[in-house]
Scaffold this active site. Sequence first.
Site, short mmCIF file in Angstrom:
data_model
loop_
_atom_site.label_atom_id
_atom_site.label_comp_id
_atom_site.label_asym_id
_atom_site.label_seq_id
_atom_site.Cartn_x
_atom_site.Cartn_y
_atom_site.Cartn_z
CE LYS A 11 0.84 1.45 4.38
NZ LYS A 11 1.62 2.65 4.69
CB ALA A 100 1.46 -2.17 4.61
CG ASP A 136 -0.81 -0.34 7.99
OD1 ASP A 136 -1.64 0.56 8.25
OD2 ASP A 136 0.40 -0.13 7.79
P1 ATP Z 1 4.04 -0.40 7.87
O1 ATP Z 1 3.95 0.38 6.60
O2 ATP Z 1 2.83 -1.31 8.14
O3 ATP Z 1 4.47 0.37 9.07
P2 ATP Z 1 6.54 -1.34 6.92
O4 ATP Z 1 6.28 -1.58 5.47
O5 ATP Z 1 7.19 -0.05 7.26
O6 ATP Z 1 5.19 -1.50 7.70
P3 ATP Z 1 7.44 -4.04 7.24
O7 ATP Z 1 8.00 -4.35 5.91
O8 ATP Z 1 6.12 -4.61 7.59
O9 ATP Z 1 7.43 -2.48 7.50
O10 ATP Z 1 8.55 -4.46 8.30
C1 ATP Z 1 8.50 -4.02 9.65
C2 ATP Z 1 9.24 -5.01 10.53
O11 ATP Z 1 8.51 -6.24 10.55
C3 ATP Z 1 10.63 -5.35 10.04
O12 ATP Z 1 11.49 -5.17 11.12
C4 ATP Z 1 10.58 -6.81 9.64
O13 ATP Z 1 11.75 -7.52 9.99
C5 ATP Z 1 9.40 -7.36 10.44
N1 ATP Z 1 8.63 -8.42 9.73
C6 ATP Z 1 8.07 -9.49 10.29
N2 ATP Z 1 7.42 -10.23 9.39
C7 ATP Z 1 7.56 -9.63 8.21
C8 ATP Z 1 7.11 -9.92 6.89
N3 ATP Z 1 6.37 -11.01 6.62
N4 ATP Z 1 7.42 -9.05 5.91
C9 ATP Z 1 8.14 -7.94 6.20
N5 ATP Z 1 8.60 -7.63 7.41
C10 ATP Z 1 8.32 -8.45 8.42
#
Ligand code: ATP
Length: 295
Positions: A11, A100, A136
């Site tokens: 997203k 996300a 999210d």
């Molecule tokens: P958001 O936009 O919801 O805040 P994000 O995109 O910034 O999330 P993610 O990629 O979801 O961040 O990663 C956040 C943390 O979650 C990382 O430290 C990662 O190691 C951990 N994590 C656990 N499971 C997953 C997964 N399936 N995919 C990505 N990151 C994961």
Amino acid sequence: MGRIRLRAPAKINWTLDVKGRRADGYHEVEMLMQSISFWDDIVLTEYDNGIQVFSNSAGMPLDENNLAAKAARLVKDYFGITTGIHIHIQKNIPIAAGLAGGSTDAAAVLVGLNVLWKLGLTRSGLAELGAVLGADVPFCIHGGTAIARGIGEKLTPLPDLEAIPLVLIKPPFGVSTASVYNGLDIEQIPFHPDWKTVYDLLAQGNLRLLRCHMGNVLESVTTNIHPEINEIKARLDETGAAAAMMTGSGPAVFGVFETISDAQQAAEILKRHYSQVFVASSHGRGVEITKGGSL
Ligand code: ATP
């Protein structure tokens, strides 16, 4: 043993506003959310017992701390299911980027297990269950274009937009969402974006005016730590983006383009400067089952 394949889309936020801080420390937000045509590919395969995660990516935990494993654990405990599940994640979405990625993988596991294990939940039922995994997750289950309020879990869907071309750039560092929110001084927010104006501009295809109205109140916090984000926005401007903004808590930045060929040309130029550049577009669907069932 049953098997199901899913697409778990990332997203972006067309707008991200913070309205206040709750007693429990979470922030009240108002965000115009958009799923995009850029996804992780998930395969769920039943096996004897337990939960195992496999992935092409070493950048995230592959144990019970993976958000996809947490989603499977939630379903198994809630419904008392003893069958095991292998979760294979082809990770395309950059990690810790504001896209996300973890939430959408968890959403895909919920949607997939609902079909595989005949749980009989609707998308709304799954979203309610999944909210405990992350704010999210409900949006990732429904997808499309929506306003998210509360801590992000209260959704109001909006009519789908035409596919709007985007270029995404992920700089070579990640950020922690919690630390960005902790660095935000709500009293000092200089500009609160108006999601309705932004949605109307998008629906009219009036992309040139977007730059005056899109806004993400977390952008200045992340940019203070990583000034490179401003450079990325400037480069997107130079390559013809109608508007450019950081998504979520960052650090990924997206540029909005009039046509897909404009976006592709810009991406070719931007690849000289950044190793993670992706062309995508706004996309009207959340998690989709591509093989093995439907919901
Ligand atoms: P958001 O936009 O919801 O805040 P994000 O995109 O910034 O999330 P993610 O990629 O979801 O961040 O990663 C956040 C943390 O979650 C990382 O430290 C990662 O190691 C951990 N994590 C656990 N499971 C997953 C997964 N399936 N995919 C990505 N990151 C994961």
